[in-house]
Design a protein around this motif. Structure first.
Motif, mmCIF file in Angstrom:
data_model
loop_
_atom_site.group_PDB
_atom_site.id
_atom_site.type_symbol
_atom_site.label_atom_id
_atom_site.label_comp_id
_atom_site.label_asym_id
_atom_site.label_seq_id
_atom_site.Cartn_x
_atom_site.Cartn_y
_atom_site.Cartn_z
ATOM 1 N N ASP A 102 33.650 -61.090 -3.769
ATOM 2 C CA ASP A 102 34.191 -60.052 -4.017
ATOM 3 C C ASP A 102 33.845 -59.658 -5.756
ATOM 4 O O ASP A 102 33.604 -58.403 -6.128
ATOM 5 C CB ASP A 102 35.745 -59.795 -4.217
ATOM 6 C CG ASP A 102 36.379 -59.964 -2.744
ATOM 7 O OD1 ASP A 102 35.450 -59.253 -1.808
ATOM 8 O OD2 ASP A 102 37.142 -60.303 -2.748
ATOM 9 N N LYS A 103 33.432 -60.688 -6.358
ATOM 10 C CA LYS A 103 32.987 -60.199 -7.679
ATOM 11 C C LYS A 103 31.480 -59.974 -7.846
ATOM 12 O O LYS A 103 30.808 -59.672 -8.826
ATOM 13 C CB LYS A 103 33.179 -61.547 -8.574
ATOM 14 C CG LYS A 103 34.713 -61.861 -8.732
ATOM 15 C CD LYS A 103 35.260 -61.451 -10.058
ATOM 16 C CE LYS A 103 36.894 -61.661 -9.847
ATOM 17 N NZ LYS A 103 37.399 -60.952 -10.772
ATOM 18 N N LEU A 104 30.640 -60.392 -6.913
ATOM 19 C CA LEU A 104 29.209 -60.081 -6.839
ATOM 20 C C LEU A 104 29.002 -58.681 -6.953
ATOM 21 O O LEU A 104 29.583 -57.853 -6.234
ATOM 22 C CB LEU A 104 28.613 -60.856 -5.733
ATOM 23 C CG LEU A 104 28.505 -62.288 -5.471
ATOM 24 C CD1 LEU A 104 27.933 -62.688 -3.991
ATOM 25 C CD2 LEU A 104 27.985 -62.683 -6.712
ATOM 26 N N ILE A 105 27.947 -58.153 -7.487
ATOM 27 C CA ILE A 105 27.460 -56.877 -7.879
ATOM 28 C C ILE A 105 26.393 -56.613 -6.612
ATOM 29 O O ILE A 105 25.332 -57.312 -6.456
ATOM 30 C CB ILE A 105 26.906 -56.770 -9.037
ATOM 31 C CG1 ILE A 105 28.099 -56.967 -10.244
ATOM 32 C CG2 ILE A 105 26.399 -55.303 -9.172
ATOM 33 C CD1 ILE A 105 27.634 -57.271 -11.570
ATOM 34 N N TYR A 106 26.453 -55.158 -6.053
ATOM 35 C CA TYR A 106 25.713 -54.806 -5.111
ATOM 36 C C TYR A 106 24.915 -53.957 -5.889
ATOM 37 O O TYR A 106 25.111 -52.772 -6.265
ATOM 38 C CB TYR A 106 26.335 -54.080 -4.023
ATOM 39 C CG TYR A 106 25.605 -53.528 -3.002
ATOM 40 C CD1 TYR A 106 24.729 -54.356 -1.994
ATOM 41 C CD2 TYR A 106 25.322 -52.257 -2.556
ATOM 42 C CE1 TYR A 106 24.098 -53.911 -0.988
ATOM 43 C CE2 TYR A 106 24.488 -51.578 -1.723
ATOM 44 C CZ TYR A 106 23.858 -52.580 -0.868
ATOM 45 O OH TYR A 106 22.923 -52.194 0.076
ATOM 46 N N PRO A 107 23.393 -54.342 -5.843
ATOM 47 C CA PRO A 107 22.298 -53.534 -6.980
ATOM 48 C C PRO A 107 21.703 -52.362 -6.135
ATOM 49 O O PRO A 107 21.077 -51.563 -6.954
ATOM 50 C CB PRO A 107 21.233 -54.686 -7.315
ATOM 51 C CG PRO A 107 21.223 -55.475 -5.911
ATOM 52 C CD PRO A 107 22.775 -55.473 -5.484
ATOM 53 N N PHE A 108 21.922 -52.216 -4.878
ATOM 54 C CA PHE A 108 21.224 -51.000 -4.280
ATOM 55 C C PHE A 108 22.005 -49.836 -4.161
ATOM 56 O O PHE A 108 23.202 -49.764 -3.944
ATOM 57 C CB PHE A 108 20.671 -51.413 -2.777
ATOM 58 C CG PHE A 108 19.857 -52.540 -2.665
ATOM 59 C CD1 PHE A 108 18.398 -52.213 -2.334
ATOM 60 C CD2 PHE A 108 20.076 -53.815 -2.603
ATOM 61 C CE1 PHE A 108 17.219 -52.983 -2.587
ATOM 62 C CE2 PHE A 108 18.946 -54.795 -2.686
ATOM 63 C CZ PHE A 108 17.601 -54.337 -2.706
ATOM 64 N N LYS A 109 21.250 -48.647 -4.418
ATOM 65 C CA LYS A 109 22.004 -47.352 -4.193
ATOM 66 C C LYS A 109 22.277 -47.262 -2.643
ATOM 67 O O LYS A 109 21.327 -47.628 -1.826
ATOM 68 C CB LYS A 109 20.999 -46.426 -4.515
ATOM 69 C CG LYS A 109 20.578 -46.438 -6.019
ATOM 70 C CD LYS A 109 21.678 -45.957 -6.982
ATOM 71 C CE LYS A 109 21.285 -46.090 -8.474
ATOM 72 N NZ LYS A 109 21.945 -45.891 -9.342
ATOM 73 N N LYS A 110 23.277 -46.903 -2.258
ATOM 74 C CA LYS A 110 23.919 -46.441 -1.122
ATOM 75 C C LYS A 110 23.154 -45.560 -0.195
ATOM 76 O O LYS A 110 22.845 -44.507 -0.872
ATOM 77 C CB LYS A 110 25.489 -46.365 -0.939
ATOM 78 C CG LYS A 110 26.308 -47.396 -1.514
ATOM 79 C CD LYS A 110 26.579 -48.381 -0.681
ATOM 80 C CE LYS A 110 27.725 -49.290 -0.929
ATOM 81 N NZ LYS A 110 27.903 -50.551 -0.469
ATOM 82 N N ILE A 111 22.776 -45.527 1.057
ATOM 83 C CA ILE A 111 22.514 -44.523 1.832
ATOM 84 C C ILE A 111 23.509 -43.957 2.559
ATOM 85 O O ILE A 111 24.290 -44.705 3.377
ATOM 86 C CB ILE A 111 21.330 -45.013 2.874
ATOM 87 C CG1 ILE A 111 20.157 -45.824 2.232
ATOM 88 C CG2 ILE A 111 20.713 -44.082 3.858
ATOM 89 C CD1 ILE A 111 19.267 -46.385 3.038
ATOM 90 N N ILE A 112 23.941 -42.836 2.298
ATOM 91 C CA ILE A 112 25.024 -42.014 2.899
ATOM 92 C C ILE A 112 24.432 -40.865 3.793
ATOM 93 O O ILE A 112 23.534 -39.964 3.194
ATOM 94 C CB ILE A 112 25.874 -41.801 1.616
ATOM 95 C CG1 ILE A 112 26.593 -42.900 1.153
ATOM 96 C CG2 ILE A 112 27.037 -40.814 2.474
ATOM 97 C CD1 ILE A 112 27.388 -42.624 -0.165
ATOM 98 N N ASN A 113 24.992 -40.677 4.921
ATOM 99 C CA ASN A 113 24.342 -39.699 5.778
ATOM 100 C C ASN A 113 23.008 -39.287 5.910
ATOM 101 O O ASN A 113 22.352 -38.239 5.757
ATOM 102 C CB ASN A 113 25.406 -38.197 5.460
ATOM 103 C CG ASN A 113 26.667 -38.365 5.624
ATOM 104 O OD1 ASN A 113 27.195 -39.281 6.619
ATOM 105 N ND2 ASN A 113 27.533 -37.775 4.787
ATOM 106 N N LYS A 114 22.296 -40.501 5.849
ATOM 107 C CA LYS A 114 20.656 -40.449 6.219
ATOM 108 C C LYS A 114 20.013 -39.776 4.571
ATOM 109 O O LYS A 114 18.878 -39.515 4.766
ATOM 110 C CB LYS A 114 20.216 -39.744 7.412
ATOM 111 C CG LYS A 114 20.833 -40.168 8.588
ATOM 112 C CD LYS A 114 20.030 -39.702 9.665
ATOM 113 C CE LYS A 114 20.575 -40.341 11.091
ATOM 114 N NZ LYS A 114 19.898 -39.821 12.241
ATOM 115 N N THR A 115 20.795 -39.846 3.745
ATOM 116 C CA THR A 115 20.302 -39.502 2.347
ATOM 117 C C THR A 115 20.014 -40.966 1.573
ATOM 118 O O THR A 115 20.915 -41.444 1.246
ATOM 119 C CB THR A 115 21.553 -38.558 1.593
ATOM 120 O OG1 THR A 115 21.570 -37.493 2.450
ATOM 121 C CG2 THR A 115 20.679 -38.253 0.306
ATOM 122 N N ILE A 116 18.682 -41.043 1.283
ATOM 123 C CA ILE A 116 18.217 -41.836 0.737
ATOM 124 C C ILE A 116 17.745 -41.789 -1.018
ATOM 125 O O ILE A 116 17.301 -40.605 -1.224
ATOM 126 C CB ILE A 116 16.950 -42.611 1.321
ATOM 127 C CG1 ILE A 116 17.129 -43.052 2.582
ATOM 128 C CG2 ILE A 116 16.297 -43.603 0.179
ATOM 129 C CD1 ILE A 116 15.768 -43.387 3.380
#
Length: 111
Positions: free
Chosen positions: A9-23
């Motif tokens: 839970d303390k690890l950081i997710y470095p990628f930008k999320k893909i939401i509704n097929k928007t990259i």
């Protein structure tokens, strides 16, 4: 390093999320992308989910076997950040953006 040795839970997710097929993509230089991929691939898989496969976030198809041939998604960490095979696929195929902090850290690690 194993999952029981890190607080997930303390690890950081470095990628930008893909939401509704928007990259949210980034125009990486060839060198930046190579360094980033080498870094992401340099860590041993810590956990895999069998039967879960990578799906293309736009077409929703299974990816080309040249990019991914596994029917298992593996997770990785460097002790601060976390990512998985889906993230690596998205970077290869769509140049999905990572945070500036993560990119700077990876580039400086390789220097």
């Amino acid at each position: 390093m194993y999952w029981d040795e890190v607080n997930y839970d303390k690890l950081i997710y470095p990628f930008k999320k893909i939401i509704n097929k928007t990259i949210i993509s980034k125009n990486y230089t060839f060198e930046e992308k190579e360094i980033l991929l080498n870094y992401l691939r340099s860590f041993k898989a810590l956990e895999g989910v069998i039967g879960l496969s990578i799906n293309d976030p736009i077409t929703e198809d299974l990816p080309d076997s040249d990019i991914c041939s596994s029917l298992c998604i593996y997770s990785y960490t460097d002790g601060k950040y976390k990512w998985n095979d889906q993230d690596i696929y998205n970077l290869i195929k769509y140049n999905v953006a990572v945070t500036d902090e993560f990119l700077d850290m990876v580039i400086n690690t390789e220097a």
